[in-house]
Enzyme design. Sequence first.
Site, PDB file in Angstrom:
ATOM      1  N   TYR A  30       0.837  -1.206   0.000  1.00 38.12           N
ATOM      2  CA  TYR A  30       0.000   0.000   0.000  1.00 38.12           C
ATOM      3  C   TYR A  30       0.869   1.252   0.000  1.00 38.12           C
ATOM      4  O   TYR A  30       0.599   2.214  -0.708  1.00 38.12           O
ATOM      5  CB  TYR A  30      -0.920   0.002   1.226  1.00 38.12           C
ATOM      6  CG  TYR A  30      -1.965   1.091   1.161  1.00 38.12           C
ATOM      7  CD1 TYR A  30      -3.239   0.817   0.671  1.00 38.12           C
ATOM      8  CD2 TYR A  30      -1.679   2.387   1.560  1.00 38.12           C
ATOM      9  CE1 TYR A  30      -4.205   1.820   0.582  1.00 38.12           C
ATOM     10  CE2 TYR A  30      -2.630   3.396   1.471  1.00 38.12           C
ATOM     11  CZ  TYR A  30      -3.900   3.110   0.987  1.00 38.12           C
ATOM     12  OH  TYR A  30      -4.837   4.106   0.896  1.00 38.12           O
ATOM     13  N   PHE A  70      -7.385  18.581 -25.435  1.00 42.16           N
ATOM     14  CA  PHE A  70      -8.160  17.350 -25.614  1.00 42.16           C
ATOM     15  C   PHE A  70      -9.479  17.475 -24.849  1.00 42.16           C
ATOM     16  O   PHE A  70      -9.589  18.275 -23.927  1.00 42.16           O
ATOM     17  CB  PHE A  70      -7.352  16.141 -25.120  1.00 42.16           C
ATOM     18  CG  PHE A  70      -8.081  14.847 -25.350  1.00 42.16           C
ATOM     19  CD1 PHE A  70      -8.314  14.385 -26.637  1.00 42.16           C
ATOM     20  CD2 PHE A  70      -8.565  14.102 -24.287  1.00 42.16           C
ATOM     21  CE1 PHE A  70      -9.014  13.211 -26.852  1.00 42.16           C
ATOM     22  CE2 PHE A  70      -9.261  12.923 -24.498  1.00 42.16           C
ATOM     23  CZ  PHE A  70      -9.489  12.469 -25.782  1.00 42.16           C
ATOM     24  N   ASP A  71     -10.486  16.689 -25.236  1.00 47.69           N
ATOM     25  CA  ASP A  71     -11.824  16.915 -24.654  1.00 47.69           C
ATOM     26  C   ASP A  71     -11.880  16.736 -23.136  1.00 47.69           C
ATOM     27  O   ASP A  71     -12.584  17.472 -22.455  1.00 47.69           O
ATOM     28  CB  ASP A  71     -12.919  16.100 -25.362  1.00 47.69           C
ATOM     29  CG  ASP A  71     -12.659  14.611 -25.356  1.00 47.69           C
ATOM     30  OD1 ASP A  71     -11.485  14.224 -25.279  1.00 47.69           O
ATOM     31  OD2 ASP A  71     -13.618  13.830 -25.451  1.00 47.69           O
ATOM     32  N   ASP A  84       0.720  18.260 -21.906  1.00 48.20           N
ATOM     33  CA  ASP A  84      -0.163  17.088 -21.947  1.00 48.20           C
ATOM     34  C   ASP A  84       0.572  16.103 -22.856  1.00 48.20           C
ATOM     35  O   ASP A  84       0.615  16.268 -24.067  1.00 48.20           O
ATOM     36  CB  ASP A  84      -1.529  17.486 -22.505  1.00 48.20           C
ATOM     37  CG  ASP A  84      -2.445  16.279 -22.694  1.00 48.20           C
ATOM     38  OD1 ASP A  84      -1.956  15.133 -22.603  1.00 48.20           O
ATOM     39  OD2 ASP A  84      -3.642  16.477 -22.968  1.00 48.20           O
ATOM     40  N   ALA A 120       0.541  12.714 -23.579  1.00 46.16           N
ATOM     41  CA  ALA A 120       0.066  11.369 -23.926  1.00 46.16           C
ATOM     42  C   ALA A 120       0.894  10.720 -25.038  1.00 46.16           C
ATOM     43  O   ALA A 120       1.196   9.532 -24.990  1.00 46.16           O
ATOM     44  CB  ALA A 120      -1.407  11.437 -24.332  1.00 46.16           C
ATOM     45  N   LYS A 174      -1.227   5.596 -23.847  1.00 47.98           N
ATOM     46  CA  LYS A 174      -0.767   5.826 -25.217  1.00 47.98           C
ATOM     47  C   LYS A 174       0.719   5.473 -25.300  1.00 47.98           C
ATOM     48  O   LYS A 174       1.083   4.315 -25.461  1.00 47.98           O
ATOM     49  CB  LYS A 174      -1.016   7.281 -25.632  1.00 47.98           C
ATOM     50  CG  LYS A 174      -2.465   7.589 -25.968  1.00 47.98           C
ATOM     51  CD  LYS A 174      -3.272   7.908 -24.759  1.00 47.98           C
ATOM     52  CE  LYS A 174      -4.605   8.533 -25.085  1.00 47.98           C
ATOM     53  NZ  LYS A 174      -5.419   8.685 -23.866  1.00 47.98           N
ATOM     54  N   HIS A 213     -20.294  12.710 -26.517  1.00 50.79           N
ATOM     55  CA  HIS A 213     -20.091  11.730 -27.596  1.00 50.79           C
ATOM     56  C   HIS A 213     -20.081  10.284 -27.098  1.00 50.79           C
ATOM     57  O   HIS A 213     -20.418   9.373 -27.828  1.00 50.79           O
ATOM     58  CB  HIS A 213     -18.815  12.037 -28.377  1.00 50.79           C
ATOM     59  CG  HIS A 213     -17.556  11.938 -27.580  1.00 50.79           C
ATOM     60  ND1 HIS A 213     -17.234  12.832 -26.578  1.00 50.79           N
ATOM     61  CD2 HIS A 213     -16.545  11.053 -27.623  1.00 50.79           C
ATOM     62  CE1 HIS A 213     -16.085  12.499 -26.059  1.00 50.79           C
ATOM     63  NE2 HIS A 213     -15.634  11.424 -26.663  1.00 50.79           N
TER      64      HIS A 213
HETATM   65  N1  F0G Z   1      -4.749  14.036 -23.347  1.00 52.41           N
HETATM   66  C1  F0G Z   1      -4.766  13.597 -24.605  1.00 52.41           C
HETATM   67  C2  F0G Z   1      -3.992  14.309 -25.646  1.00 52.41           C
HETATM   68  C3  F0G Z   1      -5.508  12.453 -24.923  1.00 52.41           C
HETATM   69  O1  F0G Z   1      -5.510  12.023 -26.178  1.00 52.41           O
HETATM   70  C4  F0G Z   1      -6.206  11.781 -23.902  1.00 52.41           C
HETATM   71  C5  F0G Z   1      -6.983  10.595 -24.192  1.00 52.41           C
HETATM   72  C6  F0G Z   1      -6.148  12.279 -22.603  1.00 52.41           C
HETATM   73  C7  F0G Z   1      -5.403  13.411 -22.357  1.00 52.41           C
HETATM   74  C8  F0G Z   1      -6.877  11.618 -21.460  1.00 52.41           C
HETATM   75  O2  F0G Z   1      -6.265  10.459 -21.118  1.00 52.41           O
HETATM   76  O3  F0G Z   1      -7.925   8.644 -21.622  1.00 52.41           O
HETATM   77  O4  F0G Z   1      -5.981   8.246 -20.113  1.00 52.41           O
HETATM   78  O5  F0G Z   1      -7.854   9.646 -19.375  1.00 52.41           O
HETATM   79  N2  F0G Z   1      -7.283  10.241 -25.341  1.00 52.41           N
HETATM   80  C9  F0G Z   1      -7.956   9.027 -25.744  1.00 52.41           C
HETATM   81  C10 F0G Z   1      -8.221   9.076 -27.204  1.00 52.41           C
HETATM   82  C11 F0G Z   1      -9.134   8.655 -24.934  1.00 52.41           C
HETATM   83  O6  F0G Z   1      -8.922   8.174 -27.701  1.00 52.41           O
HETATM   84  O7  F0G Z   1      -7.716   9.965 -27.890  1.00 52.41           O
HETATM   85  P1  F0G Z   1      -7.058   9.181 -20.526  1.00 52.41           P
END
Ligand code: F0G
Length: 457
Positions: free
Chosen positions: A72, A124-125, A214, A216, A257, A449
């Site tokens: 833990y 990103f969304d 960010d 990813a 990713k 979406h």
């Molecule tokens: N930032 C970027 C640029 C992303 O593409 C994503 C996720 C996230 C943050 C959030 O990360 O999913 O681990 O919580 N993108 C995925 C996609 C979901 O399909 O592009 P997460």
Amino acid sequence: MELPFAESWKIKMVEPIRKSTREEREQWIREAHYNVFQLRSEQVYIDCITDSGTGAMSDRQWAAMMLGDESYAGAKSFFHLKEVIGRLTGFEYVIPTHQGRAAENVLFSHLVKEGDVVPGNSHFDTTKGHIESRKAQALDCTIDEAKDTQLELPFKGNVDPAKLEKALAEHAERVPFIIVTITNNTAGGQPVSMQNLREVRAIADRYGKRVVLDSARFAENAYFIKTREEGYADKSIKEIVAEIFSLADAMTMSAKKDGIVNMGGFIATRHEDWYEGAKRFCIPFEGYLTYGGMNGRDMEALAVGLDENTEFDNLDTRIRQVQYLAARLDEFGIPYQRPAGGHAIFVDASKILTKVPKEEFPAQTLTIELYLEAGIRGCEIGYILADRDPVTRENRFGGLDLLRLCVPRRVYTNNHMDVIAVALKNVFDRREEITRGVRIAWEAELMRHFTVKLERL
Ligand code: F0G
């Protein structure tokens, strides 16, 4: 004769997939309310909905899973992960989270307040969602050229320095940080140049602001810097990665990713005050500090994944596969965001389904048609994903309307890419006959979406 290119790995384990009939797919997509997120994966033949958490781990990653320390507090696996992140990025402080959006949630809980403005390149969304749900504004400062899908630019994900400068001049007091997304997913998996990151740093320094990456797809971004930017051809990916992060203050990471794990994420920073601030939110939201949202075994797999995926051969294999798919689409004259991005091809639906009005969501319609054609699941990155304006509640039709075809890492072969390309060609060939799209029957207020219910017109 020069030897052809081939993958830098061989396959040790396989997972069967199966084709379906058009009648089956017609029923399934109807039952899913024409929303591909509502399909079961068994109803999909080739799954390009995302490259997130869908990659194939290496034998070394699977072996590392066995070494996971599930304590833990103070787990060995955490310190291993922290050591690798520190070595790659130079960031001393690490908070593991269950995925990227959780990293955003924890860090932004500390940093983003009502009325704030967070400038960046096509947030990103989930990033936008975490800013807007705190009654702050995500200000998009991406270069205008990113909106022209047919323009070939090496770094189409860049921040426009003039827009960023203006944002800071106007809102300086209300800007908690600048966020740059590498690669720029929303603009088509397009990279950001080192030169641009340097410009952002200089502007941030002038206004005394910090920069969050960010990250990813930071390794794919580094690959593009190596292969496209002057002065980087002879640098290793790891050297380029170190330089990228030297220009930033912190990172949020979706490890699903470029970490090539199925689940996981983290925050990393060089600043103790940000770490101390974020810590307070990690414990209630995610978990204790040395696991956050992750298992020990997943932290081990991630530590190996980060190391592997910052090697050139792995990235070269991956990006070339995306470029292979792009070359097949070129043969058929199918328009997409040029040049091909790092993790996906973004097909320009508005240039294909020209008879479908934007109010009937052309990219979503193309997504449905491709699924019906061959059981291939892409996803809409367009007007549905854009959500409604939080103030006016109008649909946002200002951006691009794209069908994204993601390529999972180390999962499909180029034969699968051929199937995708030909299926899309078949839809493309009958594009003039597709005149109606979909209407929204039900939607959530934010990030609609995923759950939206649609009716076919
Ligand atoms: N930032 C970027 C640029 C992303 O593409 C994503 C996720 C996230 C943050 C959030 O990360 O999913 O681990 O919580 N993108 C995925 C996609 C979901 O399909 O592009 P997460």
